[in-house]
Motif scaffolding. Structure first.
Motif, PDB file in Angstrom:
ATOM      1  N   ILE A   1       0.843  -1.215   0.000  1.00  0.00           N
ATOM      2  CA  ILE A   1       0.000   0.000   0.000  1.00  0.00           C
ATOM      3  C   ILE A   1       0.871   1.256   0.000  1.00  0.00           C
ATOM      4  CG2 ILE A   1      -1.743   1.306   1.275  1.00  0.00           C
ATOM      5  CD1 ILE A   1      -2.678  -1.468   2.424  1.00  0.00           C
TER       6      ILE A   1
ATOM      7  N   ASN B   1       0.262   3.452  -3.329  1.00  0.00           N
ATOM      8  CA  ASN B   1      -0.465   4.720  -3.179  1.00  0.00           C
ATOM      9  C   ASN B   1       0.445   5.840  -2.676  1.00  0.00           C
ATOM     10  OD1 ASN B   1      -2.841   3.563  -4.078  1.00  0.00           O
ATOM     11  ND2 ASN B   1      -3.605   3.104  -2.021  1.00  0.00           N
TER      12      ASN B   1
ATOM     13  N   ILE C   1      -0.700   9.230  -0.559  1.00  0.00           N
ATOM     14  CA  ILE C   1      -0.314   9.180   0.855  1.00  0.00           C
ATOM     15  C   ILE C   1       0.571  10.382   1.188  1.00  0.00           C
ATOM     16  CG2 ILE C   1       1.096   7.886   2.519  1.00  0.00           C
ATOM     17  CD1 ILE C   1      -0.137   5.305   1.247  1.00  0.00           C
TER      18      ILE C   1
ATOM     19  N   GLN D   1       0.479  13.305  -0.197  1.00  0.00           N
ATOM     20  CA  GLN D   1      -0.403  14.476  -0.103  1.00  0.00           C
ATOM     21  C   GLN D   1      -1.086  14.539   1.260  1.00  0.00           C
ATOM     22  OE1 GLN D   1      -3.281  14.507  -3.260  1.00  0.00           O
ATOM     23  NE2 GLN D   1      -1.674  14.758  -4.807  1.00  0.00           N
ATOM     24  N   ARG D   2      -1.622  13.394   1.665  1.00  0.00           N
ATOM     25  CA  ARG D   2      -2.404  13.382   2.908  1.00  0.00           C
ATOM     26  C   ARG D   2      -1.527  13.515   4.148  1.00  0.00           C
ATOM     27  NH1 ARG D   2      -6.379   8.773   0.308  1.00  0.00           N
ATOM     28  NH2 ARG D   2      -7.360  10.234  -1.131  1.00  0.00           N
TER      29      ARG D   2
ATOM     30  N   SER E   1      -4.245  -1.700   5.333  1.00  0.00           N
ATOM     31  CA  SER E   1      -4.921  -0.396   5.267  1.00  0.00           C
ATOM     32  C   SER E   1      -4.965   0.266   6.643  1.00  0.00           C
ATOM     33  CB  SER E   1      -6.346  -0.596   4.710  1.00  0.00           C
ATOM     34  OG  SER E   1      -7.165   0.513   4.985  1.00  0.00           O
TER      35      SER E   1
ATOM     36  N   VAL F   1      -1.415   1.396   7.598  1.00  0.00           N
ATOM     37  CA  VAL F   1      -1.011   2.602   6.869  1.00  0.00           C
ATOM     38  C   VAL F   1      -1.736   3.836   7.429  1.00  0.00           C
ATOM     39  CG1 VAL F   1      -1.035   3.749   4.616  1.00  0.00           C
ATOM     40  CG2 VAL F   1      -0.318   1.355   4.795  1.00  0.00           C
ATOM     41  N   GLY F   2      -3.007   3.682   7.795  1.00  0.00           N
ATOM     42  CA  GLY F   2      -3.719   4.790   8.441  1.00  0.00           C
ATOM     43  C   GLY F   2      -2.991   5.248   9.699  1.00  0.00           C
TER      44      GLY F   2
END
Lengths: 429, 429
Positions: B23, B27, B31, B33-34, B310, B313-314
């Motif tokens: 991930i 991504n 990622i 950007q966020r 997921s 990664v969060g």
């Protein structure tokens, strides 16, 4: 910038504002623990203090002027629960400019002016949080921004309006007409005296536009969101749908496919095995489809004083934590420009079509021929027992673009053997 | 403490570790950007690089020594996806002491040593996040800590183990025996070769202990969590339950009532109208009941490489945001001491009891009399067609404390007309 106590000012002491106040007072001790210190309401402004409410703030906190809250140097976080665009927009922008964190539950404001507000917040920088603006108490915005943000999100599909979901549930379980179910919803306080923003899909459109912007990182122009309400759904459609294995729901749909974004609100036939099919009464739910996580669904109360207040208080605590840590602006809007919207004519769905036709030989053939010529492929067809000289035919198509389908439907409606195409409802995968 | 790039080191390149890596690479752009800047895996340690994996990190990143990751001064966040207590516990504590943020998906570690780990983290302070340790990809921990934290949480009820939910789904939909359904789950990779930690409820017990601690703000001693698995559930029970309007699920339950806390894992009859009843196959779901928000349910994949990745990664992005903002320790553990657990004997539930009795006059009366004498109130009773000289009786009681019920059951089992009390399963409200 460590602070002993975080002071909150509330603008608008209505359903959500009073719920927020009640939670902050009632759970003050545990909230202080979680926020790292007390969070206290020190100002509440409302234009009308005569109205009855269950819980009233002490006289000393009350004001009739929003500026008393916004300009109070001791207020750290301004909560906007007025609703509507004016004067809420100006109040929120003023609060941001004076360096305060802002929490709003105002879906119309965020859907129409979210870009302006978040840009203003980033400049200062301060936090603007708006969990209560979509899905009421369901922590969907936080989950998209902080939890699922490692994913590329392909789709967000929700039941985002409790009023219409209640009406459709009554029509399904009680076989009521739309008008009867609406009256019942109004009697129970689930629908407003003027229910059309809910019934015609505006409310759900605001909410899905907000969620789509977060999920896809693109700003959505709310005027580009097609919406269709539930006032034309008949008990007959609900009955036919049920026989075919579906329930009818008002869906708010956002998809990101190949750079083009679809955002739309309309009734849909939802397979009974779909997780959204079981969401009844005033409950809301949002299904998120991500590349890593797969399908995630969040379910809960989408409106109401305490559920929406719960979302507002969560936002307040988040900002309080950032203020204490000198970290306002920790999670910023990451939208990269405006979405390129897929024209509605290109949107592909399956369709349910109910039509009344003359009960005479060759009718089915004529209609099927037109569908074929227009490249509309049929998944199933049922001809119902006729009443007198009129028969009812219910078609379900395979995936077809909106424009191709409408072209076929216009030609079919023009046939003199077709009395009426009573209903066209999209079918959700 | 602004950082251009956040570097991540992964300990254990198995199912979750490799999903996390995939991930973060796949991504990377969104990622970055966020998270406010790039998040890059710069070290991966595993004792065995010969095993086949779908995606392998470049040779230069690989190591066989955990200390290469933990002691690397350029690594900001250490991800522990080894599983089990030793050596994961020591690695996590070392990473914390060296000032790194830590993400772990290790439910056994957090359930058994969460207090020690979170205390150590608070001392530095650094962030320790563990979303992947309960509910896989479902953002339940974040929602409890940041979203629903304005609520006083009364109850958390979950289907937290995908293996057992798959087995029960097969037994319900395919009328299979437990053994057959287990074999099928193993063939599909949904159950391990040694499936007993899942089947007997240990896995679900770890997860509900973690969630209970967060929800109620009290530390839970995992040894105090009674657990009962699904190996004794028979197709007959599933059939009877269905006729009575229930499905059988392995529930993980945590309740906070009047200062005493209940945490337990056992099979239960769940009403078909309950939101958890529709959660099938390997899916997980958690229902949270709060004083303000009411019922909220989160649903999704509770295991697997990418869903759990997921969640990891969060957590990584959350810590990256805190590092960039100099705000590590922004959300700390707010547990206030250890929970006072309600003794299992005092726990009240309704009960489903299936018993085989001699098919002769007066039997029902004898059993009902004992239930009455022991103050066990009966909600319903069905006597099934007898086979030969043995009849089957299925009882459903009203709410009754565990100890009172067991006293009655002992007396009933001693009756010479009772051949066997085949099943006792609790009934969920």
């Amino acid at each position: 910038m460590e602070q002993e106590q975080i002071n909150v000012g509330i603008l608008g002491y209505g359903i959500v504002g009073s719920g927020t106040y009640r939670i902050l007072c009632g759970n003050a001790e545990s909230i202080a623990q979680r926020a790292g210190g007390p969070v206290t309401v020190t100002r509440v402004a409302d234009i009308d203090w005569e109205r009855e409410r269950e819980v009233m703030p002490p006289q000393a906190l009350r004001s009739t002027e929003a500026t008393d809250v916004i300009n109070d140097p001791n207020v750290h976080i301004v909560v906007e629960t007025i609703g509507g665009v004016a004067p809420a927009r100006e109040y929120v922008l003023e609060a941001i400019r004076s360096g305060k964190g802002v929490v709003t539950s105002n879906k119309e404001l965020m859907a129409k002016h979210g870009s302006e507000i978040l840009d203003a917040a980033e400049e200062v920088p301060v936090d603007v949080e708006f969990e209560g603006s979509a899905g009421g108490g369901i922590p969907i915005i936080r989950s998209l921004k902080e939890g699922l943000e490692g994913n590329t999100i392909h789709e967000v599909v929700g039941i985002l309006n409790g009023t219409t979901n209640y009406i459709l549930t009554r029509m399904t379980e009680g076989s009521e007409s739309f008008d009867d179910a609406l009256s019942e919803a109004q009697k129970l306080g689930y629908a407003e005296a003027d229910p059309w923003a809910d019934v015609e899909g505006d409310d759900a459109a605001y909410k899905i536009a907000i969620l789509a912007a977060i999920a896809f990182g693109k700003r959505i122009n709310i005027a580009d969101v097609p919406r269709e309400g539930i006032s034309k759904i008949s008990p007959a459609d609900i009955r036919h749908a049920s026989e075919m294995g579906y329930v009818i729901k008002l869906l708010a749909i956002a998809k990101n496919a190949g750079g083009q974004i679809e955002v739309r609100v309309h009734p849909a036939l939802v397979p009974k095995s779909h997780p959204l099919a079981a969401v009844s009464d005033v409950f809301n739910a949002v299904l998120v489809r991500g590349d890593a996580v797969g399908d995630v669904m969040l379910y809960g109360r989408g409106a109401g004083s305490l559920p929406t207040g719960s979302a507002v208080v969560g936002d307040i605590i988040s900002i309080a934590r950032n203020i204490r840590n000198g970290a306002m602006g920790r999670v910023v809007c990451t939208c990269q420009g405006h979405a390129t919207m897929k024209p509605m004519g290109d949107v592909e769905t399956r369709k349910y079509v109910r039509m009344a036709v003359r009960d005479q030989p060759g009718v089915m053939g004529k209609i099927a021929t037109i569908f074929g010529e227009e490249k509309v492929s049929i998944n199933s067809v049922i001809q119902k027992r006729s009443e007198g000289t009129v028969a009812e035919i219910v078609w379900e198509t395979h995936l077809v673009a909106e424009s191709a389908f409408q072209a076929a439907l216009r030609r079919i409606s023009d046939l003199d053997v077709v009395v009426a195409t009573s209903s066209v409802i999209r079918v959700q995968e």
